[in-house]
Design a protein around this motif. Structure first.
Motif, mmCIF file in Angstrom:
data_model
loop_
_atom_site.group_PDB
_atom_site.id
_atom_site.type_symbol
_atom_site.label_atom_id
_atom_site.label_comp_id
_atom_site.label_asym_id
_atom_site.label_seq_id
_atom_site.Cartn_x
_atom_site.Cartn_y
_atom_site.Cartn_z
ATOM 1 N N LYS A 201 0.820 -1.185 -0.190
ATOM 2 C CA LYS A 201 0.005 0.056 0.066
ATOM 3 C C LYS A 201 0.930 1.245 -0.002
ATOM 4 C CE LYS A 201 -4.094 -2.222 0.585
ATOM 5 N NZ LYS A 201 -3.688 -3.522 0.486
ATOM 6 N N GLY B 214 -6.942 -8.648 -4.139
ATOM 7 C CA GLY B 214 -8.211 -8.426 -3.195
ATOM 8 C C GLY B 214 -9.012 -7.518 -3.844
ATOM 9 N N ASN B 215 -8.829 -6.369 -3.844
ATOM 10 C CA ASN B 215 -9.763 -5.288 -4.580
ATOM 11 C C ASN B 215 -9.591 -4.934 -5.852
ATOM 12 O OD1 ASN B 215 -12.017 -3.776 -3.924
ATOM 13 N ND2 ASN B 215 -10.881 -2.059 -2.992
ATOM 14 N N PHE B 216 -8.496 -6.015 -6.658
ATOM 15 C CA PHE B 216 -8.449 -5.882 -8.097
ATOM 16 C C PHE B 216 -7.647 -4.603 -8.584
ATOM 17 C CE2 PHE B 216 -9.363 -6.439 -12.466
ATOM 18 C CZ PHE B 216 -9.171 -7.710 -12.326
ATOM 19 N N ASN C 69 -4.230 -3.499 -7.674
ATOM 20 C CA ASN C 69 -2.853 -3.973 -8.165
ATOM 21 C C ASN C 69 -2.857 -4.407 -9.471
ATOM 22 O OD1 ASN C 69 -0.087 -4.373 -7.995
ATOM 23 N ND2 ASN C 69 -0.084 -5.496 -6.128
ATOM 24 N N SER D 93 -5.142 -9.264 3.648
ATOM 25 C CA SER D 93 -5.562 -8.365 2.712
ATOM 26 C C SER D 93 -5.971 -8.649 1.596
ATOM 27 C CB SER D 93 -4.062 -7.459 2.642
ATOM 28 O OG SER D 93 -3.548 -6.996 3.923
ATOM 29 N N THR E 125 3.957 -8.471 -2.263
ATOM 30 C CA THR E 125 2.826 -7.188 -1.679
ATOM 31 C C THR E 125 3.248 -6.968 0.010
ATOM 32 O OG1 THR E 125 1.007 -8.737 -1.500
ATOM 33 C CG2 THR E 125 1.127 -7.410 -3.372
HETATM 34 C C1 LIG Z 1 -4.074 -4.664 -0.251
HETATM 35 C C2 LIG Z 1 -3.232 -5.840 -0.511
HETATM 36 C C3 LIG Z 1 -3.218 -6.803 -1.473
HETATM 37 C C4 LIG Z 1 -4.611 -6.612 -2.461
HETATM 38 O O1 LIG Z 1 -4.123 -5.764 -3.275
HETATM 39 P P1 LIG Z 1 -5.676 -5.103 -4.248
HETATM 40 O O2 LIG Z 1 -5.074 -4.046 -5.043
HETATM 41 O O3 LIG Z 1 -6.600 -4.935 -3.242
HETATM 42 O O4 LIG Z 1 -5.932 -6.317 -5.069
HETATM 43 C C5 LIG Z 1 -2.507 -7.894 -1.568
HETATM 44 N N1 LIG Z 1 -1.298 -7.955 -0.554
HETATM 45 C C6 LIG Z 1 -1.187 -7.150 0.443
HETATM 46 C C7 LIG Z 1 -0.149 -7.171 1.348
HETATM 47 C C8 LIG Z 1 -2.134 -5.895 0.619
HETATM 48 O O5 LIG Z 1 -1.830 -4.981 1.510
#
Ligand SMILES: *Cc1c(COP(=O)(O)O)cnc(C)c1O
Length: 513
Positions: free
Chosen positions: A116, A276-278, A280, A330, A429
């Motif tokens: 993030k 997760g939220n698509f 990335n 996440s 991530t």
């Molecule tokens: C937010 C997050 C994700 C998911 O990313 P999205 O952009 O929501 O798909 C994956 N891994 C980590 C560690 C995150 O903080």
């Protein structure tokens, strides 16, 4: 470069705002998400030339080519701040080859050790510059108060990003007892004059519902406006200002892959993203649209696998789905908000309006055949169970010495299953230490749902990190995490859930600052 104007995914906002406008507004009136009306296209030469630039400059070039409405020098200055010495690796987003043909893009060298930061070290700078600009142009917009409900990671990254930024202040709410020791301490020790942190009695859903209720309370909005000249904003991951920085690191990574000879200029790389939220993975999609030679986009899910099912069937269905707890929290999401942007680019605003109405009403929608074919032409998806993700951490560590966090492990496993004949970029991530307790389970081969041995159960998050370092000699804990126990705790107050609990906390906080 002329400033680009924005439209929205549901076709309901005719006002065509600029970058500054969409960053400050966040979501469009009518509920759509903003997307640029024109996308740039990079030549291969331009992409490859990135490898000769420092990261801040790579990000600045991407912003300029996407038509942000700030002068070049202003963008450069903001990017030098966003991607400066607070990053533990001067390359900011380095690419590491872990085994032949599998490369890891490390997005966790920022101050909070998770991805993030890539967006939240950058977006708040542009947010405050945008407010400045709108105010100078005579727009009545006041200063902004960012309210965040967090299950751990986003809150800290947002605090770090907005701390001491002009025209903004930020208050974060987390479920008391619902975040790890390390996450709690990261927030409790946050520096900055314009920040506040509160625990909430309840779980994350209670916390999120209460913050949402405060957002929707017109009376509260009026009070903040009249007494403090403040407007509420959420600065969440559907804000275009958070997406644009995520396009930059895909252009950057391809240039680095060419630079090290991992791909020949023009040859493709596949990308595998723990999703997760698509947001990335959508950054990779935009980079591909802008001319970066990305082959397939591999979408990796955990046991909350609604996206993997959508990519397999064309039906997005959360009607019968229960939320599962996983070692990759996440990615524990049922509604992947940014998918709406992809659907807009593939099918247009009218179709999106229909599908989103169906989702709201029936908790499910199915895309038409052409759209499904277009999705399948670019994306593949798969999902990984809790046990498989922990086993992957152990296996990759044993085979290569590379230690990864559970989110990265989900992507690694999917990349291995789906990889074709070109190199694959596995997006990492989080630093392993951010999720040290589950990395400890992985290395000691303790099942995800097994009770810990009495010895291990007694250890705090920090002691578990020390244990991991004993099991994996030579691995280091990032400085900002290692020094947490020596910093003063500034915040520790716990408030009641519900709208009133949140609003009273904000009032108390404002009266003190
Ligand atoms: C937010 C997050 C994700 C998911 O990313 P999205 O952009 O929501 O798909 C994956 N891994 C980590 C560690 C995150 O903080």
């Amino acid at each position: 470069m002329r400033p680009v104007s924005y439209t929205d995914t549901r076709g309901l906002d005719p006002s065509r705002p600029s970058f500054s406008g969409v960053v400050v507004r966040g979501i469009a009136p009518g509920g759509g998400l903003y997307v640029p009306e024109h996308l740039p296209s990079f030549t291969l030469r331009e992409v490859v030339a990135f490898s000769g630039m420092p990261y801040w400059q790579r990000a600045a070039v991407v912003f300029e080519r996407f038509g942000v409405d700030f002068g070049r020098e202003h963008v450069d200055a903001l990017m030098r701040t966003a991607y400066g010495p607070q990053w533990s690796d001067e390359r900011v987003a380095p690419v590491v080859e872990v085994v032949a043909g599998m490369h890891v893009l490390e997005l966790w060298h920022g101050p909070t050790s998770a991805f993030k930061d890539m967006a939240l070290q950058c977006m708040p700078l542009f947010f405050s510059a945008a407010v400045d600009k709108l105010q100078a142009e005579g727009d009545a917009t006041g200063d902004h108060l960012v309210l965040v409900a967090t299950s751990g990671d986003t809150g800290k990254a947002a605090l770090e990003g907005f701390a001491d930024r002009e025209h903004t202040s930020i208050v974060v709410f987390y479920p008391d007892g619902g975040v790890s020791d390390i996450q709690r301490l990261q927030m409790a020790t946050q520096r900055g004059e314009n920040v506040g942190v509160f625990g909430v009695r309840g779980n994350f859903d209670d916390c999120q519902a209460a913050v949402k209720a405060a957002f929707n309370d017109d009376e509260f909005a009026r009070e903040l406006q009249e007494k403090h000249g403040l407007r509420l904003t959420s600065a969440n991951s559907i804000n275009w200002g958070r997406l644009l920085p995520q396009i930059a690191y895909y252009v950057s990574a391809y240039a680095d892959m060419v630079g090290t000879g991992a791909v020949k200029p023009g040859d493709r790389m596949d990308v595998c993203v723990p999703t997760g939220n698509f947001g990335n993975i959508l950054g990779a999609y935009y980079a591909r649209l802008a001319g970066v030679p990305i082959g397939r986009l591999l979408c990796a899910s955990n046991e909350n696998n609604v996206l993997a099912d959508f990519i397999a069937t064309g039906t997005y269905d959360i009607s019968g789905r229960a939320f599962v707890t996983t070692p990759s929290p996440s990615m524990d999401i049922l509604i992947s908000s940014n998918l709406e942007r992809l659907l807009y680019h593939l099918a247009g605003a009218e179709a999106v309006r229909g599908w989103m109405a169906e989702l709201a009403e029936k908790r499910t929608f199915t895309v038409d055949r052409d759209t499904f074919a277009a999705v399948r032409a670019r994306f593949l998806g798969d999902w990984v169970s809790n046990e498989e993700s922990l086993a992957t951490i152990k296996r990759v560590y044993d085979e290569s010495g590379y230690l990864m966090d559970p989110h990265t492990a989900v992507a690694w496993e999917v990349a291995e299953r789906l990889r074709g004949d070109c190199p694959v970029l596995v997006v990492s991530t989080a630093h392993w230490a951010k999720f040290g307790a589950d990395v400890h389970r992985a290395l000691t081969q303790t099942a995800y749902d097994a009770r810990l041995s009495e010895d291990a159960a007694r250890l705090t998050g920090f002691e578990l990190l020390a244990e991991v370092r004993r099991l994996a000699p030579g691995k280091r804990v990032p400085e900002p995490l290692a020094e947490l126990t020596s910093l003063p705790e500034r915040f520790g107050e716990v408030v009641d859930a519900g709208r009133d609990g949140i609003e009273d906390a904000v009032r108390t906080w404002l009266s003190r600052s």
